[in-house]
Design a protein around this motif. Structure first.
Motif, mmCIF file in Angstrom:
data_model
loop_
_atom_site.group_PDB
_atom_site.id
_atom_site.type_symbol
_atom_site.label_atom_id
_atom_site.label_comp_id
_atom_site.label_asym_id
_atom_site.label_seq_id
_atom_site.Cartn_x
_atom_site.Cartn_y
_atom_site.Cartn_z
ATOM 1 N N LYS A 90 3.663 -3.718 28.145
ATOM 2 C CA LYS A 90 4.368 -3.773 26.992
ATOM 3 C C LYS A 90 4.889 -5.348 27.012
ATOM 4 O O LYS A 90 4.626 -6.197 27.815
ATOM 5 C CB LYS A 90 5.785 -2.841 27.274
ATOM 6 N N PHE A 91 5.366 -5.867 25.593
ATOM 7 C CA PHE A 91 5.944 -7.051 25.584
ATOM 8 C C PHE A 91 7.301 -6.894 26.104
ATOM 9 O O PHE A 91 8.007 -6.116 25.763
ATOM 10 C CB PHE A 91 5.859 -7.487 24.087
ATOM 11 N N GLY A 92 7.554 -8.111 26.933
ATOM 12 C CA GLY A 92 8.879 -7.943 27.645
ATOM 13 C C GLY A 92 9.835 -9.261 26.597
ATOM 14 O O GLY A 92 9.330 -9.457 25.590
ATOM 15 N N LYS A 93 10.960 -9.226 27.048
ATOM 16 C CA LYS A 93 11.735 -10.422 26.266
ATOM 17 C C LYS A 93 11.018 -11.783 26.571
ATOM 18 O O LYS A 93 11.349 -12.691 25.631
ATOM 19 C CB LYS A 93 13.194 -10.599 27.348
ATOM 20 N N LYS A 94 10.408 -11.872 27.467
ATOM 21 C CA LYS A 94 9.568 -13.195 27.697
ATOM 22 C C LYS A 94 8.120 -13.029 28.166
ATOM 23 O O LYS A 94 7.928 -11.972 28.830
ATOM 24 C CB LYS A 94 10.283 -14.082 28.795
ATOM 25 N N ILE A 95 7.181 -14.019 27.716
ATOM 26 C CA ILE A 95 5.664 -13.841 28.352
ATOM 27 C C ILE A 95 5.392 -15.171 28.708
ATOM 28 O O ILE A 95 5.984 -16.199 27.996
ATOM 29 C CB ILE A 95 4.831 -13.421 27.245
ATOM 30 N N ILE A 96 4.661 -15.325 29.765
ATOM 31 C CA ILE A 96 4.274 -16.781 30.218
ATOM 32 C C ILE A 96 2.909 -16.715 29.998
ATOM 33 O O ILE A 96 2.080 -15.823 30.519
ATOM 34 C CB ILE A 96 4.713 -16.649 31.765
ATOM 35 N N VAL A 97 2.362 -17.948 29.434
ATOM 36 C CA VAL A 97 0.949 -18.039 29.437
ATOM 37 C C VAL A 97 0.341 -19.256 29.999
ATOM 38 O O VAL A 97 1.142 -20.338 29.971
ATOM 39 C CB VAL A 97 0.647 -18.377 27.762
ATOM 40 N N HIS A 148 6.474 -20.569 28.515
ATOM 41 C CA HIS A 148 7.396 -19.662 28.745
ATOM 42 C C HIS A 148 7.641 -19.225 27.038
ATOM 43 O O HIS A 148 8.319 -20.014 26.287
ATOM 44 C CB HIS A 148 8.631 -19.753 29.210
ATOM 45 N N ILE A 149 7.283 -18.093 26.728
ATOM 46 C CA ILE A 149 7.514 -17.906 25.204
ATOM 47 C C ILE A 149 8.717 -16.682 25.155
ATOM 48 O O ILE A 149 8.421 -15.540 25.719
ATOM 49 C CB ILE A 149 6.153 -17.254 24.588
ATOM 50 N N ILE A 150 9.732 -17.086 24.889
ATOM 51 C CA ILE A 150 10.730 -16.106 24.947
ATOM 52 C C ILE A 150 11.245 -15.588 23.462
ATOM 53 O O ILE A 150 11.394 -16.405 22.558
ATOM 54 C CB ILE A 150 12.327 -16.891 25.267
ATOM 55 N N PHE A 151 11.235 -14.358 23.048
ATOM 56 C CA PHE A 151 11.591 -13.539 21.982
ATOM 57 C C PHE A 151 12.851 -13.641 21.723
ATOM 58 O O PHE A 151 13.804 -13.031 22.366
ATOM 59 C CB PHE A 151 10.757 -12.386 22.054
ATOM 60 N N LYS A 152 13.177 -13.853 20.048
ATOM 61 C CA LYS A 152 14.416 -14.155 19.774
ATOM 62 C C LYS A 152 14.997 -12.702 19.222
ATOM 63 O O LYS A 152 16.162 -12.489 18.932
ATOM 64 C CB LYS A 152 14.818 -15.282 18.756
ATOM 65 N N ARG A 153 14.019 -11.749 18.812
ATOM 66 C CA ARG A 153 14.208 -10.902 17.843
ATOM 67 C C ARG A 153 13.700 -9.428 18.689
ATOM 68 O O ARG A 153 12.710 -8.984 18.574
ATOM 69 C CB ARG A 153 13.619 -10.852 16.639
ATOM 70 N N PRO A 154 14.606 -8.830 19.475
ATOM 71 C CA PRO A 154 14.373 -7.731 20.320
ATOM 72 C C PRO A 154 13.774 -6.692 19.624
ATOM 73 O O PRO A 154 12.855 -5.914 19.822
ATOM 74 C CB PRO A 154 15.621 -7.217 21.091
ATOM 75 N N GLU A 155 14.522 -6.274 18.216
ATOM 76 C CA GLU A 155 13.738 -5.280 17.459
ATOM 77 C C GLU A 155 12.466 -5.563 17.011
ATOM 78 O O GLU A 155 11.658 -4.486 16.606
ATOM 79 C CB GLU A 155 14.773 -5.117 15.950
#
Length: 281
Positions: free
Chosen positions: A171-178, A254-261
């Motif tokens: 899954k996609f988590g709160k953060k992904i690291i590329v 580090h890509i941190i998502f701001k919109r959990p929904e």
């Protein structure tokens, strides 16, 4: 899990549900055929003029129509059969591209799908622009639009590195690291283009569509905005509407998502393609 198809119909594909009108198709086909007839007549007329000018020692149109400092070929100066085949392909290629843009399908396609579409228009075997071909092509594209969008989500998901705990292979988590997002030298940070640029642009497209918003133009997508920020060398943290991106000298981002929904909606799509990969909510 939420109903994936329902999400797509009400949000992801908003604004892209209309098939190209029959009136528009008729106008396009008629205009295309009229243009080709006029081009053919022009080629014949140029050929007649060339015969005349050659007879008086002025050579042919291929000689006296070209700028002397930069001579280049022109299909209008070729034999009619050769010229019409090439010019018809060029016209049809441009019309197909314009139809795709106006239909909204390009905004749903990820980089892989757009590249495949472009390759389909290469060469000399381009489908003729006529009513039957346009209707059948866009009917098929319209029916597969949800699948096209979902494949884009899956392609970005599969393109992530699994070398870090935050990048769950399910899954996609709160953060992904590329890896390989930036490079660092004595002049500072530099954005690395190539497939990472495509992935960021695809991610930006998905988040906007899932949020019910229009897709940004490619001149101002997430990768372009990040590149502009990095070029200023002010901070190694980039903030955007949907993500925060932190980048480091070793090249990782580090890509941190701001919109959990919105992350949940992407994970719904992943779960649809990989049943059992996510626990039920």
């Amino acid at each position: 899990m939420s109903d994936i198809q329902s999400d797509h119909d009400s949000e992801v594909l908003i604004g892209h549900t209309e098939v190209i009108s029959s009136t528009s198709i008729e106008r396009i086909v008629t205009g295309r055929n009229t243009a080709l007839k006029q081009i053919e007549a022009l080629i014949c007329q140029l050929d007649e003029i060339s015969t005349l000018t050659r007879s008086i020692g002025a050579k042919t149109a291929l000689d006296w129509t070209m700028k002397q400092d930069f001579r280049c070929g022109c299909w209008l100066m070729e034999k009619k059969e050769t010229a019409m085949k090439a010019l018809t392909c060029n016209l049809d290629r441009s019309i197909w591209g314009d139809l795709m843009k106006k239909s909204g399908m390009l905004s749903l396609m990820d980089a892989q799908a757009r590249d495949q579409w472009d390759r389909n228009l290469e060469g000399d075997n381009i489908p003729e622009i006529n009513e039957a071909n346009i209707l059948s092509t866009f009917k098929q594209l319209h029916q597969s639009k949800a699948e096209v969008f979902e494949r884009g989500v899956i392609n970005v998901f599969k393109g992530l590195s699994w070398d870090y705990k935050s990048n769950s292979p399910c899954k996609f988590g709160k953060k992904i690291i590329v890896e390989g997002l930036v490079q660092y030298d004595r002049w500072g940070f530099h954005f690395r283009h190539g497939h990472r640029r495509d992935q960021l642009a695809d991610l930006d497209r998905m988040l906007n569509l899932l949020d019910g918003k229009p897709v940004p133009e490619n001149r101002n997508d997430l990768s372009v905005r990040l590149d502009a920020h990095i070029s200023k060398q002010l901070s190694s943290v980039f903030n955007d509407e949907y993500v925060e991106i932190r980048y480091y000298q070793k090249g990782t981002g580090h890509i941190i998502f701001k919109r959990p929904e919105l992350v949940e909606k992407m994970n719904d799509i992943i779960a649809k393609h990989y049943p059992g990969s996510l626990p039920a909510r």
